[in-house]
Design an enzyme around this catalytic site. Structure first.
Site, PDB file in Angstrom:
ATOM      1  N   CYS A  90       0.806  -1.217   0.000  1.00  0.00           N
ATOM      2  CA  CYS A  90       0.000   0.000   0.000  1.00  0.00           C
ATOM      3  C   CYS A  90       0.843   1.273   0.000  1.00  0.00           C
ATOM      4  CB  CYS A  90      -0.942   0.015   1.203  1.00  0.00           C
ATOM      5  SG  CYS A  90      -2.156  -1.322   1.193  1.00  0.00           S
ATOM      6  N   GLN A 157      -4.820  -8.909   6.155  1.00  0.00           N
ATOM      7  CA  GLN A 157      -5.092  -7.559   6.629  1.00  0.00           C
ATOM      8  C   GLN A 157      -6.358  -7.530   7.494  1.00  0.00           C
ATOM      9  OE1 GLN A 157      -6.270  -4.770   3.578  1.00  0.00           O
ATOM     10  NE2 GLN A 157      -6.992  -6.386   2.231  1.00  0.00           N
ATOM     11  N   ARG A 212     -19.849   9.205   0.874  1.00  0.00           N
ATOM     12  CA  ARG A 212     -21.269   8.876   0.840  1.00  0.00           C
ATOM     13  C   ARG A 212     -22.069   9.841   1.721  1.00  0.00           C
ATOM     14  NH1 ARG A 212     -18.923   3.516   1.228  1.00  0.00           N
ATOM     15  NH2 ARG A 212     -19.312   2.349  -0.697  1.00  0.00           N
ATOM     16  N   HIS A 339      -9.017   3.842  -1.703  1.00  0.00           N
ATOM     17  CA  HIS A 339      -7.628   3.413  -1.548  1.00  0.00           C
ATOM     18  C   HIS A 339      -7.172   2.652  -2.786  1.00  0.00           C
ATOM     19  CE1 HIS A 339      -3.963   1.890  -0.021  1.00  0.00           C
ATOM     20  NE2 HIS A 339      -4.404   0.940   0.788  1.00  0.00           N
ATOM     21  N   CYS A 369       0.490   2.211   6.561  1.00  0.00           N
ATOM     22  CA  CYS A 369       0.703   0.796   6.871  1.00  0.00           C
ATOM     23  C   CYS A 369       0.772   0.016   5.569  1.00  0.00           C
ATOM     24  CB  CYS A 369      -0.411   0.263   7.768  1.00  0.00           C
ATOM     25  SG  CYS A 369      -2.066   0.337   7.058  1.00  0.00           S
ATOM     26  N   GLY A 371       1.263  -4.081   3.600  1.00  0.00           N
ATOM     27  CA  GLY A 371       1.232  -5.527   3.670  1.00  0.00           C
ATOM     28  C   GLY A 371       2.599  -6.105   3.950  1.00  0.00           C
TER      29      GLY A 371
END
Length: 383
Positions: A90, A157, A212, A339, A369, A371
């Site tokens: 990420c 995750q 949203r 993301h 953060c 993986g």
């Protein structure tokens, strides 16, 4: 001799929802639209770019075979400009910025593009692994020595997000309140036009599709958990998205030569490893290392972008650092904005740089953060 690295341009696409407005755009075309706009805005002669460092996680299918090079050529950069694609999960495009800044700070390069792309509508998360396994290839963590060290521990995750929620005793209600606030901040920032200057229209999309306006506490409370007995729901996770972003990092010599306007100086960089099983706790030690190396106190920093992989990640970061919640992701985060994996680091930095300029914030912090149990952290100083 000490060399400094400056961010002189920062541009992104709007972030599209899965199967939204950007779903059908080829990743190289999406990235090229952002990269072309970056060149136009800065006025730099494309042939003067020393390198393009591009982040992408799902390097398979349309994102395979060095998507950074395909993007640079699709953007019209001359064939003499090289490019590479990197995967720090990420944090890929945040790491791209680090590599670009390090090249400039070493004195070996003067103009480096750093950015990334991910079209998750076309290349779903974990595609390189799942497609390989389906074709009879071994799993990336299927080696004997991995098993000797970590046994059959689940590496996920989702497990990490649940573990963090329990470790820091974050209730589902508190995490839902955090998620609602992310949407509220993103919608307010959009309505105020605060994202407009950083976004280039691509395929008719000018505004982020993720926030949203109809999210309510009642709707979030009605969702089932992702795991039986768990606290994490889909509403507490970052959205699957499509997007691209890029920044131009320049030396002082390039700034003078091309008459560029520095937006921010790259002050301090850190990257750390963390527990690969817990996976998502890395921003906490990465921030501690960044503050120690920089000599800058957290209270001196105007705002923080800590990626919202799940609500539990920035909430645990807040609990450990004692940071001001009002300064954390003040324009909303990945729960609302989305993301697009390989693009998110550069997207966050683009938003951070524009906010620092708009609000006169001397320092800005970004942490991500990643993986495998890692995290990048970056400290920027207003130029």
């Amino acid at each position: 001799m000490v060399f400094q690295a400056f961010i002189v341009g920062a541009v992104r696409s709007a972030v599209g929802r899965r199967n939204g407005a950007l779903a059908g755009v080829h990743p190289a075309d999406l990235g090229a639209a952002v990269l072309s706009e970056l060149m136009t805005r800065t006025g730099v002669l494309p042939a003067a770019v020393d390198d393009v460092i591009w982040g992408c996680v799902g390097q398979v299918g349309p994102q395979a075979s060095n998507i950074g090079r395909a993007t640079a050529l699709s953007a019209g950069l001359p064939e003499s400009v090289p490019a590479t694609t990197i995967d720090r999960q990420c944090g890929s495009s945040q790491q791209a910025v680090h590599f670009a800044a390090q090249a400039v700070m070493s004195g070996t390069q003067d103009l480096v593009v750093a950015g990334g792309v991910e079209v998750m509508s076309q290349v779903p998360i974990a595609s390189p692994t799942t497609m390989g396994v389906e074709r009879g290839m071994a799993h990336p963590r299927g080696g004997r020595r991995w098993a000797e060290r970590f046994g059959d521990e689940e590496i996920s995750q989702f497990r990490g997000a649940e573990w963090i929620a329990r470790r820091w005793d974050l209730s589902r209600a508190a995490m839902e309140a955090y998620a609602l606030e992310s949407h509220r901040r993103a919608l307010a920032s959009t309505a105020a036009g605060e994202f407009d200057a950083e976004i280039v229209e691509v395929h008719g999309l000018r505004r982020d599709e993720g926030p949203r306006p109809d999210s309510t506490a009642e709707k979030l409370a009605a969702l089932g958990p992702l795991r039986e007995g768990g606290r994490i729901t889909a509403a507490l996770a970052s959205q699957i998205s499509d997007g691209a972003a890029a920044v131009l990092v320049a030396s002082e010599r390039a700034v003078l030569r091309w008459g560029l306007t520095p937006l921010a100086r790259v002050h301090t960089l850190t990257v750390v490893g963390s527990d690969p099983v817990a996976m998502l706790t890395g921003p906490i030690p990465a921030t501690a290392a960044l503050l120690e190396r920089s000599g800058v106190a957290l209270a001196e920093i105007g705002s923080y972008e800590v990626n919202e992989a799940f609500s539990s990640v920035p909430m645990a970061w807040l609990a450990e650092t004692g940071a001001d919640p009002a300064r954390l992701n003040p324009q909303g985060g990945a729960i609302a904005l989305g993301h697009p994996l390989g693009a998110t680091g550069a997207r966050l930095m683009t938003t951070l740089v524009h906010r620092m300029r708009r609000e006169g914030q001397r320092f800005g912090l970004q942490a991500m953060c990643e993986g495998g149990g890692m995290a990048n952290a970056t400290l920027l100083e207003l130029a």
